[in-house]
Design a protein around this motif. Structure first.
Motif, short mmCIF file in Angstrom:
data_model
loop_
_atom_site.label_atom_id
_atom_site.label_comp_id
_atom_site.label_asym_id
_atom_site.label_seq_id
_atom_site.Cartn_x
_atom_site.Cartn_y
_atom_site.Cartn_z
N ILE A 296 8.52 -2.76 -4.04
CA ILE A 296 7.70 -2.16 -2.98
C ILE A 296 6.51 -3.09 -2.68
O ILE A 296 6.16 -3.32 -1.53
CB ILE A 296 7.19 -0.76 -3.39
N ARG A 297 5.94 -3.65 -3.75
CA ARG A 297 4.83 -4.60 -3.61
C ARG A 297 5.22 -5.80 -2.74
O ARG A 297 4.48 -6.19 -1.85
CB ARG A 297 4.42 -5.12 -4.99
N SER A 298 6.37 -6.36 -3.00
CA SER A 298 6.76 -7.55 -2.22
C SER A 298 7.08 -7.19 -0.77
O SER A 298 6.77 -7.94 0.15
CB SER A 298 7.88 -8.35 -2.90
N GLU A 299 7.67 -6.01 -0.54
CA GLU A 299 7.91 -5.55 0.84
C GLU A 299 6.59 -5.28 1.56
O GLU A 299 6.45 -5.55 2.75
CB GLU A 299 8.76 -4.27 0.85
N PHE A 300 5.62 -4.76 0.82
CA PHE A 300 4.31 -4.46 1.39
C PHE A 300 3.64 -5.73 1.90
O PHE A 300 3.13 -5.79 3.01
CB PHE A 300 3.42 -3.77 0.33
N LYS A 301 3.70 -6.76 1.06
CA LYS A 301 3.10 -8.05 1.42
C LYS A 301 3.81 -8.65 2.65
O LYS A 301 3.17 -9.14 3.59
CB LYS A 301 3.18 -9.00 0.22
N LYS A 302 5.14 -8.58 2.63
CA LYS A 302 5.93 -9.10 3.77
C LYS A 302 5.58 -8.38 5.06
O LYS A 302 5.47 -8.98 6.12
CB LYS A 302 7.44 -8.90 3.50
N GLN A 303 5.43 -7.06 4.94
CA GLN A 303 5.25 -6.24 6.13
C GLN A 303 3.83 -6.31 6.68
O GLN A 303 3.62 -6.36 7.89
CB GLN A 303 5.59 -4.78 5.79
N THR A 304 2.83 -6.30 5.80
CA THR A 304 1.44 -6.20 6.26
C THR A 304 0.69 -7.52 6.19
O THR A 304 -0.39 -7.65 6.76
CB THR A 304 0.65 -5.18 5.42
N CYS A 328 -0.30 -0.80 -10.20
CA CYS A 328 0.19 -1.82 -9.26
C CYS A 328 0.60 -3.07 -10.04
O CYS A 328 1.58 -3.74 -9.70
CB CYS A 328 -0.90 -2.14 -8.25
N GLY A 329 -0.14 -3.35 -11.07
CA GLY A 329 0.29 -4.38 -12.03
C GLY A 329 -0.02 -5.81 -11.66
O GLY A 329 0.33 -6.73 -12.38
N GLY A 330 -0.68 -6.04 -10.53
CA GLY A 330 -1.04 -7.42 -10.21
C GLY A 330 -1.15 -7.64 -8.71
O GLY A 330 -0.74 -6.81 -7.91
N ASP A 331 -1.74 -8.77 -8.36
CA ASP A 331 -1.97 -9.14 -6.97
C ASP A 331 -0.83 -10.05 -6.52
O ASP A 331 -0.23 -10.74 -7.33
CB ASP A 331 -3.32 -9.85 -6.87
N ASP A 332 -0.52 -10.04 -5.22
CA ASP A 332 0.54 -10.93 -4.72
C ASP A 332 -0.04 -11.97 -3.76
O ASP A 332 -0.69 -11.62 -2.82
CB ASP A 332 1.60 -10.10 -3.99
#
Length: 332
Positions: A296-304, A328-332
């Motif tokens: 979900i984190r990686s999709e979030f970064k891709k999307q926003t 969340c466990g970390g920043d991307d």
């Protein structure tokens, strides 16, 4: 018990992408002692509670609760309830439930009392896999001595009720290693003929196809659908149905196509304005942190274009923020 849950995850069809994983040098007695001290501290030491419980897996949290009870002769969950409040309390108490228990409790809460929180009900039922829903049904019965299908039927009506009930029946096919092109074509045509092609909508056909076919099959059906219909599946849904039924079908299709993107969009929408829709953020972070939050984190970064971590940092504060960032466990 342990062996059993290992086997379940071995045979569970969906791979996991958790952000919260078992803590390596786990010592439940030490954790329980630290939580006891944190609760007893004047003004409560929330940080310690957050730092321990957000960095342990659910089975580890259960062991801590067990050690705490042996130590203090009190129930840890009740003690946490007494010590915490607000959104932080929701997160921590949510973490003290298994994923299925948490989901079942959220579904129950969306139907209890005056009026139904349809938005939550749709998210919870339409985004969960067949396996997850089977487990939720079982746990729902254990927790509330009630039948999930009966509660859903009593709380919704019309085609919206029919769709949710069809999903709760968990009759979805298992993914097959054989691609059945003929059936893909039949289903695509049936969806088209039941909707866009005719006057009115034969919702029953839509419901049966979308609640009974496997996810990989449906992905191919929606692709094929475009060769019959001038509109893709989501556009067709928007044209054909309205209200809760429309929202439910759209959620289903979004989850069939990319479930983690669906959750990322929900999180993004919940943190659009100045603050945050904390209930939605809490629900997704708690329910998915041991399932697929990494994805979900990686999709979030891709999307926003922004990391989930940064977004949470901007839209929340205090110990609640600390808890979410830790999950969340970390920043991307």
């Amino acid at each position: 018990d342990k062996l059993c849950s290992c086997f379940l995850s071995e045979f569970n069809s969906e791979p996991k992408y958790p952000t919260v994983v078992p803590f390596p040098d786990f010592d439940p007695d030490k954790d329980a002692a630290r939580i006891e001290t944190a609760i007893k501290t004047k003004g409560v030491d929330e940080q310690t509670i957050v730092d321990i419980l957000t960095k342990r897996s659910y089975p580890q949290r259960r062991e801590i609760a067990f050690a705490y009870e042996k130590r203090v002769k009190k129930d840890m969950i009740s003690a946490l309830k007494g010590a915490l409040s607000g959104s932080l309390e929701s997160v921590i108490l949510g973490l003290m439930k298994s994923t299925a228990q948490f989901d079942a409790t959220e579904i129950r809460a969306s139907m209890k009392g005056l009026g139904t929180d349809e938005e939550t009900l749709i998210e919870m039922v339409c985004s969960r896999s067949n396996d997850e829903l089977m487990e939720i049904k079982k746990v729902y019965k254990e927790l509330f001595k009630k039948d999930l299908a009966k509660d859903v039927a009593g709380d919704t009506s019309g085609n919206f009720a029919k769709l949710l009930l069809a999903l709760v029946e968990t009759k979805r096919d298992e993914p097959s290693s054989v691609v059945d092109y003929e059936k893909i074509d039949q289903d695509a045509r049936a969806l088209y003929e039941a909707g866009v092609k005719r006057k009115g909508t034969d919702v029953a056909t839509w419901i049966s196809i979308m609640s009974e076919r496997s996810v990989p099959h449906l992905q191919k059906v929606f692709e094929r659908y475009k060769s019959y219909s001038p509109y893709d599946m989501k556009e067709s849904i928007r044209k054909e149905v309205k209200g809760d039924l429309e929202k439910s079908f759209l959620t289903l299709v979004e989850c069939f196509e990319n479930k983690q993107l669906y959750f990322a969009s929900r999180l993004s929408d919940a943190m659009k304005s100045k603050g945050a829709k904390e209930k939605v953020v809490t629900r997704i972070m708690v329910s998915r942190c041991e399932v697929d939050l990494m994805k979900i984190r990686s999709e979030f970064k891709k999307q926003t274009g922004k990391s989930l971590y940064q977004t949470i940092a901007e839209h929340t504060k205090g110990d609640y923020q600390r808890a979410l960032l830790s999950l969340c466990g970390g920043d991307d």
